[in-house]
Design a protein around this motif. Structure first.
Motif, short mmCIF file in Angstrom:
data_model
loop_
_atom_site.label_atom_id
_atom_site.label_comp_id
_atom_site.label_asym_id
_atom_site.label_seq_id
_atom_site.Cartn_x
_atom_site.Cartn_y
_atom_site.Cartn_z
N GLY A 417 36.11 35.31 46.91
CA GLY A 417 36.38 36.53 46.37
C GLY A 417 37.61 36.12 45.17
N VAL A 418 38.44 34.95 45.39
CA VAL A 418 39.29 34.33 44.30
C VAL A 418 38.56 34.03 43.19
CG1 VAL A 418 41.15 32.93 43.70
CG2 VAL A 418 41.09 34.24 45.92
N GLN A 419 37.48 33.13 43.34
CA GLN A 419 36.65 32.72 42.48
C GLN A 419 36.01 33.89 41.44
OE1 GLN A 419 34.25 30.50 45.06
NE2 GLN A 419 35.25 28.49 44.58
N ALA A 420 35.60 34.87 42.10
CA ALA A 420 34.96 36.13 41.30
C ALA A 420 35.89 36.34 40.55
CB ALA A 420 34.43 36.93 42.39
N LEU A 421 37.32 36.79 41.10
CA LEU A 421 38.15 37.56 40.23
C LEU A 421 38.53 36.40 38.89
CD1 LEU A 421 40.76 38.57 42.80
CD2 LEU A 421 39.45 39.87 41.41
N ALA A 422 38.77 35.19 39.28
CA ALA A 422 39.17 34.38 38.08
C ALA A 422 37.86 34.07 37.23
CB ALA A 422 39.52 32.80 39.08
N GLY A 423 36.61 34.17 37.46
CA GLY A 423 35.65 34.17 36.67
C GLY A 423 35.26 35.22 36.12
N SER A 424 35.91 36.49 36.22
CA SER A 424 35.43 37.75 35.90
C SER A 424 35.61 37.89 34.36
CB SER A 424 36.16 38.75 36.58
OG SER A 424 35.88 40.36 36.17
N GLU A 425 34.56 38.38 33.74
CA GLU A 425 34.25 38.67 32.32
C GLU A 425 34.89 40.01 31.81
OE1 GLU A 425 30.33 38.56 30.98
OE2 GLU A 425 30.21 36.54 31.50
N HIS A 426 35.29 40.92 32.89
CA HIS A 426 35.76 42.29 32.74
C HIS A 426 37.31 42.37 32.95
CE1 HIS A 426 31.53 43.06 32.27
NE2 HIS A 426 31.19 42.97 33.36
N LEU A 427 37.72 41.58 33.81
CA LEU A 427 39.29 41.87 34.32
C LEU A 427 40.31 40.87 33.65
CD1 LEU A 427 38.77 41.81 37.95
CD2 LEU A 427 38.99 43.77 36.56
N THR A 428 39.75 40.91 32.20
CA THR A 428 40.79 39.90 31.27
C THR A 428 41.92 40.52 30.93
OG1 THR A 428 39.22 40.88 29.45
CG2 THR A 428 38.58 38.74 30.28
N ALA A 429 42.34 42.01 31.21
CA ALA A 429 43.42 42.56 30.73
C ALA A 429 44.46 42.54 31.78
CB ALA A 429 43.12 44.09 30.52
N LEU A 430 44.12 41.75 33.05
CA LEU A 430 45.05 41.64 34.21
C LEU A 430 46.45 40.78 33.77
CD1 LEU A 430 43.15 40.84 37.44
CD2 LEU A 430 44.50 42.96 36.85
N THR A 431 47.55 41.40 34.06
CA THR A 431 48.68 40.61 33.97
C THR A 431 49.51 40.21 35.28
OG1 THR A 431 49.87 42.67 33.37
CG2 THR A 431 49.12 41.19 31.41
N SER A 432 49.09 41.16 36.42
CA SER A 432 49.72 41.10 37.46
C SER A 432 48.42 41.14 38.58
CB SER A 432 50.51 42.12 37.67
OG SER A 432 51.16 42.29 39.07
N LEU A 433 48.78 40.18 39.49
CA LEU A 433 47.62 40.17 40.60
C LEU A 433 48.40 39.58 41.84
CD1 LEU A 433 44.71 39.92 41.57
CD2 LEU A 433 44.58 37.70 40.70
N ASN A 434 48.18 40.50 42.83
CA ASN A 434 48.67 40.04 44.17
C ASN A 434 47.83 39.76 45.33
OD1 ASN A 434 50.32 39.65 46.50
ND2 ASN A 434 51.73 41.50 46.13
#
Length: 472
Positions: A417-434
């Motif tokens: 799941g973490v690998q998917a988040l880190a490699g996402s082409e769409h979640l590039t605006a994230l500044t905070s992740l818990n």
């Protein structure tokens, strides 16, 4: 050099004025400037962390395109530009602002109407405040009381207070509330959170004809029940309220019904009822209210709201202005989330808190596929049952690309799941992740470090099951 004259000008303050942070700051700034060749930008002085010119000054100046310098003139034009005066006055402490306003007509002009903030911990402090004379017209006076104050002390409160915070006081009674409601005729903001004033205190506030200017009222943690909520809802004196906090009380369905049916609360833009017990019926009444259409923020966390309540909120044509909705701790489940995700009435939402709601695969997928929640910038799904497959679905979603904050604390996320988040082409605006209290190992840590993903986050929460570096 010419700047020496400015140094002499700073020394001209009286001993009382020289004790203020702002005056000491200017003196330090002038000494620093006098050691430079040519004019020194004030922004550079701020970056030297000179006492009395805190961060807000730099922020205020940074918002303008003009470059300010300490120039060679003295007297009233010592700092050159009136915008600069305003920036310094806004950032100065109340005492410093008052001192500066007595030394320069420019500072005095910029101090007009500036709020004064006071924290008072004794009866003597109230005496001093009551004796203060302000040269400004209609001063904005904000007071916070801390400690124990008798009824006699409360009679000393100024009648021209703009804001009063009593959340740190002890022993406030119904009689004390009545004194405040009688004396403070210009209050715009009142915070009596945690004072345990009960229904009787709420009734006293609701019945006061002197609180008609009140726009913000915080009554959280006060043991207020349905009767108190009904008194507040029925008050013709509280029509100016735009923010009402009734969180952590004992309000049930009858209180929610009264609030929903109140024609006196039509100006409300923020309503907080967290940790009460309004249930599905209360949520349905609020959703059906034609009096609460101005609401932009609604907090109904921990209110025993289930599927029916969630469906009512999703189907409400009266809550289309909502930008923030908090439903944490309600157990609405996947079906409730699907109703929210499919709602065409909640398209203005930018913040959605669904923590502690027994959400699993179907709910997470509904959020990822929702074309109605594209405006979301903050999403809280902590304490649910979100797994790797769910996170992968969210990472692939073009509908969540506006997210800047994502909370997945204590879900069921592993490295995939973490690998998917880190490699996402769409979640590039994230500044905070818990991602705290999940099951992330070395592979997940490595994924976060790849391509500088973790470096672009301002806030990240991760609890690793194995020691692993975040950065390469």
């Amino acid at each position: 050099m010419a700047l020496t004259a400015l140094d002499e000008w700073a020394k001209g303050y009286s001993p009382l004025e020289r004790r203020t942070d702002a005056v000491d700051a200017i003196g330090t700034a002038l000494k620093l400037a006098s050691s430079q060749s040519g004019p020194l930008p004030l922004l550079d002085l701020v970056r030297h962390k000179i006492t009395g010119l805190p961060g807000p000054v730099c922020t205020a100046l940074g918002e303008t395109p003009v470059k300010y310098h300490i120039n060679e003139r003295c007297g009233d034009t010592v700092l050159g530009n009136v915008v600069l005066y305003r920036a310094i006055i806004k950032a100065a402490s109340p005492e410093a602002a008052v001192a500066l306003s007595t030394t320069s007509r420019y500072f005095r002009q910029k101090a007009e109407g500036l709020p004064y903030w006071f924290t008072i911990r004794s009866s003597e402090g109230l005496d001093r405040l009551s004796q203060k004379v302000y040269s400004t017209k209609n001063p904005q006076i904000h007071v916070r009381l801390e400690g124990h104050f008798s009824l006699k002390d409360l009679h000393k409160l100024r009648e021209d207070l703009t804001s009063l915070n009593l959340s740190k006081t002890r022993g406030l009674t119904e009689d004390g509330v009545k004194i405040i409601a009688t004396r403070c005729k210009q209050l715009q903001t009142l915070d009596v959170s945690g004072c345990l004033i009960g229904d009787a205190g709420a009734q006293a506030l609701a019945g006061s004809v002197n609180l008609k200017a009140l726009t913000s009222l915080n009554l959280s943690r006060n043991k207020i029940r349905d009767a108190g909520a009904q008194d507040l809802a029925g008050s013709v004196n509280l029509k100016a309220l735009t923010a009402l906090d009734l969180g952590n009380n004992e309000i049930g369905g009858a209180g929610a019904l009264a609030l929903a049916g109140s024609v006196n609360l039509k100006a409300l833009t923020a309503l907080d009822l967290e940790n009460n017990n309004i249930g599905d019926a209360g949520a349905q009444d609020l959703a059906g209210s034609v009096n609460l259409t101005a609401l932009t923020s609604l907090n109904l966390g921990f209110n025993s709201i289930g599927l029916k309540g969630a469906q009512a909120l999703a189907g409400s044509v009266n809550l289309t202005a909502l930008t923030s909705l908090n439903l944490r701790g309600n157990g609405i489940g996947d079906t409730g989330v699907q109703a929210l995700a499919g709602s065409v009435n909640l398209t203005a939402l930018t913040s959605l808190n669904l923590s502690h709601n027994s959400i699993r695969d179907a709910g997470a997928k509904a959020l990822a596929l929702s074309v109605n929640l594209k405006a979301l910038t903050s999403l809280d799904l902590s304490y649910n049952a979100i797994g790797d497959a769910d996170v992968q679905e969210m990472a692939r979603s073009v509908n969540l690309k506006a997210l800047t904050s994502l909370n997945l604390w204590r879900d069921y996320i592993y490295d995939a799941g973490v690998q998917a988040l880190a490699g996402s082409e769409h979640l590039t605006a994230l500044t905070s992740l818990n991602l705290e209290d999940n099951n992330i190992g070395a592979a997940g840590a490595q994924a976060l470090a790849t391509n500088g993903f973790s470096r672009r986050l301002n806030g990240i929460g991760v609890f690793f099951k194995a020691a692993a570096p975040l950065y390469n």
